[in-house]
Design an enzyme around this catalytic site. Structure first.
Site, mmCIF file in Angstrom:
data_model
loop_
_atom_site.group_PDB
_atom_site.id
_atom_site.type_symbol
_atom_site.label_atom_id
_atom_site.label_comp_id
_atom_site.label_asym_id
_atom_site.label_seq_id
_atom_site.Cartn_x
_atom_site.Cartn_y
_atom_site.Cartn_z
ATOM 1 C CG HIS A 76 17.180 30.860 99.590
ATOM 2 N ND1 HIS A 76 18.253 31.691 99.369
ATOM 3 C CD2 HIS A 76 16.673 30.564 98.376
ATOM 4 C CE1 HIS A 76 18.377 31.891 98.062
ATOM 5 N NE2 HIS A 76 17.441 31.219 97.437
ATOM 6 C CD GLU B 107 18.099 27.995 94.949
ATOM 7 O OE1 GLU B 107 17.367 28.338 94.024
ATOM 8 O OE2 GLU B 107 18.403 28.756 95.884
HETATM 9 O O1 G3P Z 1 15.712 30.755 95.191
HETATM 10 C C1 G3P Z 1 16.105 30.944 93.877
HETATM 11 C C2 G3P Z 1 17.456 31.430 93.766
HETATM 12 O O2 G3P Z 1 18.276 31.474 94.846
HETATM 13 C C3 G3P Z 1 18.081 31.370 92.461
HETATM 14 O O3 G3P Z 1 18.369 32.684 92.156
HETATM 15 O O4 G3P Z 1 18.671 34.547 90.700
HETATM 16 O O5 G3P Z 1 19.979 32.466 90.356
HETATM 17 O O6 G3P Z 1 17.544 32.492 89.825
HETATM 18 P P1 G3P Z 1 18.669 33.077 90.675
#
Ligand code: G3P
Length: 214
Positions: free
Chosen positions: A86, A134
């Site tokens: 992550h 991400e």
């Molecule tokens: O692992 C999920 C994450 O990093 C996304 O975070 O708060 O943008 O949904 P968020």
């Protein structure tokens, strides 16, 4: 489509609050196979029939490893899988490779995060079950990956096609529309944290998003 909820280490989603969210999900959805809880290792003893992944672990068996989270003990805690790399917990590619290999030998699923197309291209070589795209700059914000990076999601779908790894997308996902667009672009799962766990009404948000989880 799968709905991964990363509980991170927010006050709102650890300890007694993690337990409350999980019990509320169970009450609302029963044992939904579409929901995957990605839990902080501190909350490993929470019992649930929902699918649980741990937020990180290392390619170690049980043993003399102080302060480590060995992949070799995850099954004792009824985890089905492990998230790796992550943005908030980056690890070397060698460690990803070893972790995926060990986890799959033990029958555990792997969700490997990647920040961009280059990293997606690298980590797919390790054959994880899921690759989560991400973009770090959108994590925890109000602009979703599906609205800001549709072309990258499309390209990621192309990279993963035929590899056996499924694409998950996350960052800034907040509502039903974000989930709908992600699915339309070809994602097979979404990974969400703050949009759910920091909401004053997590279950209401999940109910809305789940309308697009088919
Ligand atoms: O692992 C999920 C994450 O990093 C996304 O975070 O708060 O943008 O949904 P968020």
């Amino acid at each position: 489509m799968l709905f991964f909820i990363n509980f991170k280490a927010y006050t709102e989603s650890t300890s007694a609050n993690a337990l409350k969210i999980i019990r509320d999900i169970e009450r609302e959805f029963g044992v939904s196979e579409s929901i995957v809880l990605v839990l902080n290792p501190l909350d490993s003893l929470i019992e649930t029939k929902l699918t649980k992944y741990v937020q990180t672990a290392e390619p170690l068996d049980s043993g003399a490893f102080t302060g480590h989270i060995p992949i070799g003990v995850l099954k004792e805690y009824h985890y089905s899988g492990v998230m790796l790399n992550h943005s908030e917990h980056k690890i070397s590619h060698e460690k990803i490779r070893n972790s995926v290999e060990m986890a799959s030998k033990l029958g555990l699923r792997t969700l490997v995060c990647a920040a961009d197309l280059k990293e997606i291209e690298s980590v797919v070589n390790f054959h994880p079950d899921f690759v989560a795209y991400e973009p770090p700059e959108l994590i925890g914000g109000n602009i979703s990956v599906s609205s800001a990076k549709p072309e990258i999601i499309g390209a990621a779908v192309g990279i993963l096609r035929g590899t056996g790894s499924k694409l998950v997308v996350g960052a800034g996902i907040k509502n039903r529309e974000d989930v709908r667009v992600s699915g339309k672009l070809g994602a097979e799962g979404i990974l969400v944290a703050s949009g759910v766990v920091k909401s004053p009404e997590p279950i209401r948000v999940i109910v809305e998003m789940m309308k697009e989880v088919v």
